[in-house]
Design a protein around this motif. Sequence first.
Motif, PDB file in Angstrom:
ATOM      1  N   UNK A  91     -12.266   4.448   6.857  1.00 18.58           N
ATOM      2  CA  UNK A  91     -10.310   4.103   6.311  1.00 18.58           C
ATOM      3  C   UNK A  91     -10.973   3.411   5.270  1.00 18.58           C
ATOM      4  N   UNK A  92     -10.485   3.821   4.039  1.00 19.72           N
ATOM      5  CA  UNK A  92     -10.504   3.830   2.113  1.00 19.72           C
ATOM      6  C   UNK A  92     -10.064   1.937   2.854  1.00 19.72           C
ATOM      7  N   UNK A  93      -9.519   1.469   3.247  1.00 19.69           N
ATOM      8  CA  UNK A  93      -9.030  -0.229   3.339  1.00 19.69           C
ATOM      9  C   UNK A  93     -10.157  -0.676   3.437  1.00 19.69           C
ATOM     10  N   UNK A  94     -10.708  -0.499   4.593  1.00 17.80           N
ATOM     11  CA  UNK A  94     -12.450  -1.076   5.356  1.00 17.80           C
ATOM     12  C   UNK A  94     -12.875  -0.557   4.411  1.00 17.80           C
ATOM     13  N   UNK A  95     -13.140   0.773   3.677  1.00 18.67           N
ATOM     14  CA  UNK A  95     -14.726   0.098   2.710  1.00 18.67           C
ATOM     15  C   UNK A  95     -13.739   0.094   1.355  1.00 18.67           C
ATOM     16  N   UNK A 125       0.965  -1.401   0.007  1.00 13.85           N
ATOM     17  CA  UNK A 125       0.080   0.405   0.024  1.00 13.85           C
ATOM     18  C   UNK A 125       0.522   0.293  -0.581  1.00 13.85           C
ATOM     19  N   UNK A 126       1.959   1.021  -0.037  1.00 10.53           N
ATOM     20  CA  UNK A 126       3.243   2.308   0.168  1.00 10.53           C
ATOM     21  C   UNK A 126       2.380   3.070  -1.261  1.00 10.53           C
ATOM     22  N   UNK A 127       2.058   4.761  -0.268  1.00 10.52           N
ATOM     23  CA  UNK A 127       2.352   5.865  -1.669  1.00 10.52           C
ATOM     24  C   UNK A 127       0.847   5.240  -1.967  1.00 10.52           C
ATOM     25  N   UNK A 128       0.496   4.638  -2.115  1.00  8.82           N
ATOM     26  CA  UNK A 128      -1.683   4.520  -2.765  1.00  8.82           C
ATOM     27  C   UNK A 128      -2.382   5.484  -2.173  1.00  8.82           C
ATOM     28  N   UNK A 129      -2.339   6.397  -2.693  1.00 10.96           N
ATOM     29  CA  UNK A 129      -3.261   7.273  -2.792  1.00 10.96           C
ATOM     30  C   UNK A 129      -4.816   7.302  -3.810  1.00 10.96           C
ATOM     31  N   UNK A 130      -5.554   6.306  -4.617  1.00 10.43           N
ATOM     32  CA  UNK A 130      -6.792   6.793  -4.809  1.00 10.43           C
ATOM     33  C   UNK A 130      -6.568   4.961  -3.848  1.00 10.43           C
ATOM     34  N   UNK A 131      -8.354   5.658  -3.673  1.00 10.56           N
ATOM     35  CA  UNK A 131      -8.967   4.109  -3.167  1.00 10.56           C
ATOM     36  C   UNK A 131     -10.085   3.890  -4.071  1.00 10.56           C
TER      37      UNK A 131
END
Length: 499
Positions: free
Chosen positions: A237-241, A214-220
Amino acid sequence: MSTPTAGGQPLPIASTGLGIAPSGPAPTGPALTEPVPAETQQTVSMTASTPGIAPSPSRYDRPDGFWASYGRLWSRAPIEAGVLFIAFPLAVIAMSVLWSVFSTGLGLLVLIAGFFLVLAALYVARGYGTLTLTLLEAAGRPRIARPVWDRKVGTGFLGRVFGPFANGHYWLYLLDAMVVQVALTTVTWGILITWASVAFGGVTYWIWAGFLPRDGQEVWLSQVIWEWATHSSATFDPLAGDVVLYGVTGVIFLFTLPFVTRGLISLHWVVARGFLGSWQTDALRREVSELSESRAAAVAAEDRELRRLERDIHDGPQQQLIRLRMDIAAAQRRLREDPEATNRLLDEAGTRAQDALDELRALSRGFAPPILQDRGLAAALESLAARSVVPVTVVNRLDELPPSSKPTVPSEVERNLYFVAAELLTNVAKHANATSARLELAVDGSFLALVVADDGTGGATENGHGLSGIRERVTAMRGTTQLTSGPNGTTLRISVPLS
């Protein structure tokens, strides 16, 4: 029995497509209580007539509630997905082989080798098309009627060789294998892989999402969809989303997966029915051929019956009447010279007259027995069984049907089946060395089945003891016969259409 006793699927009854299984009290005799060993059993299919039967609906298509139907869809989904999955590589292989062989054959048509290469391509296309139909049947789709392949051009060896070139089905199979199947399977294979990947990837995303970098990920994706739909910033939380979004999407795709596999396999079936199935003209041509065969069999059977009747009259009543005339002439000459001798001659003449009358009555049963006309086929068969030298058990399954379901048997069918049963019971007594026999009358749909079995020594063949004549008589009624004969007895099953 060297020939059966009369013949739609306990005693060894020959299996046919009607599925009538005899039941009830079994008569004595080994063949009526023990199955015939497969290694010693002979089965002779005595007609080529096969009445067309429409494929029955699949048991997975019965409407008995959504969830029950959905469960049946899922039970077939793995098989359907497997067929769809292997269809694409098979189509690619078939296309590659056929394009190579066919194009090479066209290029070498000026030589003999080119002709045989094109012929080989046609046969390979036929084999691939047959495999396609088999896979669709394995996936649960209704059976597609096969084309007629044995069409010839002329006679002899050249007629057989040039037959595929004049048969349009070969060229349709070639077109299907070289063009249609590749295009179709490419689309359906892509849809299947995409749908299955989204389904199983989505429902399991929560397992392997944490292992992705996930390093540097800005778009979810979940945030993008939320902001586009609500026009507000996402605060979750974008990951949970993403886990929730992918999970819901996976559940939806997984839920609809069996509908997708059923739709794709049905698409394959529709295309196969158009390119690989038989034509209506094939059925008409087969119908004409069967009618011609039936007519020829009817003429042959009628001629044989007339000759038999002529022989019986010549050997029986005619000889009795000739002797009767001679006795009466002798009596007239001795009337005044020796009255006692005249009385003896007249007594003998009366006896011969009675014998001739009895034989004529017996022969008249060959035209139409009174009991058959008055009481029907079942009563006539019971009368035959009662007169048989070998004990015969009669099972009439027509009586087990409710009155509203009892079929109306045409008079010509009753008459022909009566004659068949009479001849077979006679053969049992003469040739079978049997101690008991069984005669069964049953109905299944639009077919009437007559089954005769004995516990004799077996050894009956299609051409033995009048069985060829029985086959011709049954063929004339557009029926089928099946003979099973082994060391423990013989069974003949006859099925004829009721209309």
